[in-house]
Scaffold this motif. Structure first.
Motif, mmCIF file in Angstrom:
data_model
loop_
_atom_site.group_PDB
_atom_site.id
_atom_site.type_symbol
_atom_site.label_atom_id
_atom_site.label_comp_id
_atom_site.label_asym_id
_atom_site.label_seq_id
_atom_site.Cartn_x
_atom_site.Cartn_y
_atom_site.Cartn_z
ATOM 1 N N VAL A 1 7.995 41.076 14.531
ATOM 2 C CA VAL A 1 7.054 39.945 15.167
ATOM 3 C C VAL A 1 7.625 38.640 14.200
ATOM 4 O O VAL A 1 7.845 37.404 14.618
ATOM 5 N N TYR A 2 7.472 38.588 12.798
ATOM 6 C CA TYR A 2 7.467 37.532 11.952
ATOM 7 C C TYR A 2 8.778 36.883 12.079
ATOM 8 O O TYR A 2 9.171 35.715 12.044
ATOM 9 N N GLU A 3 9.869 37.602 11.830
ATOM 10 C CA GLU A 3 11.343 37.127 11.934
ATOM 11 C C GLU A 3 11.573 36.688 13.268
ATOM 12 O O GLU A 3 12.593 35.513 13.124
ATOM 13 N N PRO A 4 11.443 37.201 14.226
ATOM 14 C CA PRO A 4 11.594 36.639 15.649
ATOM 15 C C PRO A 4 10.933 35.272 15.701
ATOM 16 O O PRO A 4 11.582 34.237 16.341
ATOM 17 N N ILE A 5 9.767 35.273 15.256
ATOM 18 C CA ILE A 5 9.159 33.805 15.607
ATOM 19 C C ILE A 5 9.991 32.726 14.631
ATOM 20 O O ILE A 5 10.174 31.667 14.971
ATOM 21 N N LEU A 6 10.420 33.149 13.531
ATOM 22 C CA LEU A 6 10.994 32.284 12.406
ATOM 23 C C LEU A 6 12.255 31.822 13.051
ATOM 24 O O LEU A 6 12.735 30.698 12.765
ATOM 25 N N ASP A 7 12.872 33.047 13.600
ATOM 26 C CA ASP A 7 14.114 32.557 14.439
ATOM 27 C C ASP A 7 14.100 31.483 15.112
ATOM 28 O O ASP A 7 14.782 30.584 15.275
ATOM 29 N N PHE A 8 13.050 31.766 15.970
ATOM 30 C CA PHE A 8 12.836 30.597 17.290
ATOM 31 C C PHE A 8 12.441 29.202 16.724
ATOM 32 O O PHE A 8 13.124 28.336 17.081
ATOM 33 N N VAL A 9 11.694 29.227 15.517
ATOM 34 C CA VAL A 9 11.451 27.886 15.163
ATOM 35 C C VAL A 9 12.536 27.193 14.394
ATOM 36 O O VAL A 9 12.800 26.101 14.452
ATOM 37 N N GLU A 10 13.530 27.998 13.621
ATOM 38 C CA GLU A 10 14.738 27.639 13.141
ATOM 39 C C GLU A 10 15.632 27.150 14.318
ATOM 40 O O GLU A 10 16.322 25.956 13.989
ATOM 41 N N LYS A 11 15.661 27.930 15.099
ATOM 42 C CA LYS A 11 16.817 27.622 16.272
ATOM 43 C C LYS A 11 16.645 26.272 17.156
ATOM 44 O O LYS A 11 17.425 25.520 17.506
ATOM 45 N N ASN A 12 15.354 25.959 17.369
ATOM 46 C CA ASN A 12 14.647 25.057 17.873
ATOM 47 C C ASN A 12 14.355 23.848 17.256
ATOM 48 O O ASN A 12 13.879 23.014 17.799
ATOM 49 N N SER A 13 14.305 24.070 15.915
ATOM 50 C CA SER A 13 13.933 22.722 14.988
ATOM 51 C C SER A 13 12.640 22.335 15.132
ATOM 52 O O SER A 13 12.449 21.111 15.081
ATOM 53 N N LEU A 14 11.753 23.314 15.129
ATOM 54 C CA LEU A 14 10.345 22.878 15.850
ATOM 55 C C LEU A 14 9.467 22.473 14.254
ATOM 56 O O LEU A 14 9.855 22.880 13.229
ATOM 57 N N HIS A 15 8.296 21.808 14.486
ATOM 58 C CA HIS A 15 7.413 21.184 13.386
ATOM 59 C C HIS A 15 6.241 21.831 13.516
ATOM 60 O O HIS A 15 5.590 21.666 14.692
ATOM 61 N N LEU A 16 5.540 22.576 12.558
ATOM 62 C CA LEU A 16 4.299 23.061 12.761
ATOM 63 C C LEU A 16 3.542 23.186 11.390
ATOM 64 O O LEU A 16 4.026 22.991 10.424
ATOM 65 N N ASN A 17 2.433 23.411 11.540
ATOM 66 C CA ASN A 17 1.341 23.562 10.364
ATOM 67 C C ASN A 17 1.371 25.243 10.189
ATOM 68 O O ASN A 17 1.255 26.011 11.168
ATOM 69 N N LEU A 18 1.382 25.879 9.069
ATOM 70 C CA LEU A 18 1.317 27.227 8.898
ATOM 71 C C LEU A 18 0.298 27.472 8.164
ATOM 72 O O LEU A 18 0.227 27.209 6.736
ATOM 73 N N ILE A 19 -0.847 27.822 8.650
ATOM 74 C CA ILE A 19 -1.786 28.720 7.741
ATOM 75 C C ILE A 19 -1.377 29.933 7.257
ATOM 76 O O ILE A 19 -1.292 30.799 8.044
ATOM 77 N N ILE A 20 -1.596 30.111 6.012
ATOM 78 C CA ILE A 20 -0.986 31.159 5.264
ATOM 79 C C ILE A 20 -1.948 31.553 4.168
ATOM 80 O O ILE A 20 -2.483 30.860 3.569
ATOM 81 N N THR A 21 -2.098 33.066 4.101
ATOM 82 C CA THR A 21 -2.804 33.485 3.024
ATOM 83 C C THR A 21 -1.857 34.076 1.773
ATOM 84 O O THR A 21 -0.571 34.198 1.806
ATOM 85 N N GLY A 22 -2.557 34.246 0.648
ATOM 86 C CA GLY A 22 -1.889 34.242 -0.431
ATOM 87 C C GLY A 22 -1.182 35.708 -0.591
ATOM 88 O O GLY A 22 -0.198 35.953 -1.119
#
Length: 294
Positions: A52-73
């Motif tokens: 899940v997480y790596e394929p999503i990141l692959d997509f963000v990198e490949k398409n040079s997308l911009h987004l806010n990332l709400i993330i937990t410690g």
């Protein structure tokens, strides 16, 4: 940072725990036993990173997308310990401003802000410190907040942590963004609070994102084919990102301060969330009453 500095798409990441199913008798007999299964939780996290997480990141990198990332410690901590290469890739996206990090509570227990604010505040601080440690002294400027109301002591965050910008979620297709002074926001029994004055008053920025621009990655964990679900999920928020036109949408145009409730409302949540809020609110009251009797 104002709402105009944030990206239109918001993605949320947190680690889900694997709990051990125990009867009440087992819990009473062994109260010191772990509440969740650490080994199963780690295995679940590593599986989800791959599917899940790596394929999503692959997509963000490949398409040079911009987004806010709400993330937990907790999520950041697990990346550092078990998936350092994934953390490096996230660091690169943050450094290039493709991703703006928004701090969630350490384990994602953001609803605790509504019944135990001190616990939530400390949890947010832990996440901020973890982000600073793992993201090259990244300065968190925005905090995720599930709900704002006039009894919520936001001044503790503003004064203690120096952060006055909050990202919230709301139903519908239009966002709302506005600024309000702490002295205007805070009420107790419909009266202004005495501890906020002209010397310590601060402006608070509240930015409500609509559901249509808010995406939770963990929804993909409940599909039989997680990899396929993650790819469809990525295309969904990717389409929103590339078709967003700020000149036409006026999605986050600043508006007058809306009516704010004095107390929190559970009407926004599903039945399970309502039950959790009621249970923990009752539990917090019981704990405080025990402390008071000592």
């Amino acid at each position: 940072m104002t709402i105009s500095n944030l990206h239109p798409i918001t993605l949320q990441l947190s680690n889900l725990k694997k709990f051990e199913v125990k009867s009440l008798i087992d819990v009473l007999q062994s109260p010191s036993q772990p509440f969740f299964d650490e080994e199963a939780t780690l295995d679940f996290f590593l599986e989800n990173c791959k599917l899940v997480y790596e394929p999503i990141l692959d997509f963000v990198e490949k398409n040079s997308l911009h987004l806010n990332l709400i993330i937990t410690g907790d999520f950041v901590d697990l990346l550092g310990k078990h998936k350092p290469q994934l953390l490096v890739r996230l660091n690169q996206l943050v450094a290039s401003n493709h991703i703006i990090l928004v701090a969630d509570s350490y384990y994602g227990e953001s609803l605790s802000s509504m019944y135990n604010f001190q616990w939530w505040r400390e949890s947010i601080d832990l996440t901020i410190q973890k982000i600073k440690e793992k993201f090259d002294n990244y300065l968190v400027e925005v905090i995720y907040l599930p709900q704002v109301y006039r009894r919520l002591p936001l001044e503790q965050i503003v004064w203690d942590l120096g952060i006055s910008k909050f990202l919230l979620r709301q139903k519908g297709t239009k966002g709302v963004s506005f600024e309000i002074g702490l002295s205007e926001l805070r009420r107790f029994n419909n009266h202004p609070v005495e501890w906020i004055n002209s010397e310590n008053d601060r402006k608070v920025s509240l930015n409500y994102y609509p559901d249509t621009y808010f995406f939770e990655a963990n929804y993909n964990l409940f599909y039989m084919n997680k990899l396929q679900a993650a790819k469809a999920f990525s295309m969904s928020f990717g389409f929103k990102a590339v078709t967003y036109d700020p000149l036409k949408a006026n999605l986050f145009k600043s508006k007058p301060v809306p009516r704010l409730n004095e107390q929190y409302s559970i009407a926004y949540y599903d039945n399970l969330q309502k039950a959790i809020i009621r249970l923990w609110s009752y539990g917090s009251a019981q704990i405080m009453s025990e402390y008071g009797n000592e």
